[in-house]
Design a protein around this motif. Structure first.
Motif: not given
Length: 223
Positions: A26-30, A200-214
């Motif tokens: 998970i750390a590697y993918r994040f 492992s989609h939960f690893v990207y959840y906050f990144l993808s949602v944050g990017f949408m807001g950004w």
């Protein structure tokens, strides 16, 4: 191997190995996604992209979904997904036996759910998972987007929930230790499988949602 020896193996060395692979993977993918970065954008922001990113993550993760859209077009996904995630997370950490195991691993005491609540969560998670899987298999669009990975993951999780119920509620006697060991063995397999799957989609959840807001803040638009 006796039933007790197998139980000790899946609850001890195999679980520790699975957790090690899980956190490493998970750390590697994040960090792999994080260090990809974004392409340079020299346009002057029309809003506050960082504020909008935080706002999207914390306040409005589902903003843009109307009530009618949720319950007329996404009812199974929304309700089934909510019940499944609520049940799965609750069972993973707060069932008495699981809370005790996490305390042994982390040294941190976890709150414990009453048995009746654990049972409700287990039936809700298993039922909603079956409904979501059938919906994926029958919906023409979702069927195209669903691969063997999702079906295997859903089957594995369903078997974990089923063997957990079988061991704690429906079976007993001489089969109890074997059922409990099978339940833990399947859980170890799931922990090992997550970093290599779409789970492992939960690893990207906050990144993808944050990017949408950004991105919305960059363009000066609302969600």
């Amino acid at each position: 191997m006796t039933d007790v020896a197998f139980y000790d193996f899946v609850r001890g060395p195999l679980l520790r190995f699975a957790l090690f692979v899980f956190f490493l993977g998970i750390a590697y993918r994040f960090f792999r996604v994080l260090f990809l970065g974004l392409p340079p954008d020299y346009a002057k922001p029309k809003g506050n992209p960082y504020l909008m990113a935080v706002k999207k993550i914390v306040i409005k993760p589902t903003m843009g979904w109307t009530f009618n859209e949720i319950f007329s077009r996404r009812a199974i996904n929304f309700i089934g997904g909510f019940l499944f995630h609520l049940g799965f997370i609750g069972l993973t950490f707060f069932v008495p036996a699981h809370a005790l195991l996490w305390k042994e691993i982390t040294g941190i005491p976890f709150p414990v759910l009453p048995n009746i609540v654990s049972d409700i969560l287990a039936y809700a998670a298993l039922g909603s998972l079956i409904a979501l899987t059938m919906h994926r298999a029958l919906n023409p669009v979702l069927k195209l987007l669903t691969g063997k990975d999702e079906y295997f993951a859903n089957f594995l999780i369903a078997m974990i929930l089923f063997t957990g119920l079988l061991a704690t509620r429906w079976a007993g006697g001489g089969s109890y230790i074997w059922l409990l060991s099978l339940h833990m063995f399947l859980a170890d397999l799931l922990i090992l499988y997550i970093p290599f799957s779409r789970l492992s989609h939960f690893v990207y959840y906050f990144l993808s949602v944050g990017f949408m807001g950004w991105n919305a803040g960059k363009r000066g638009v609302s969600f």
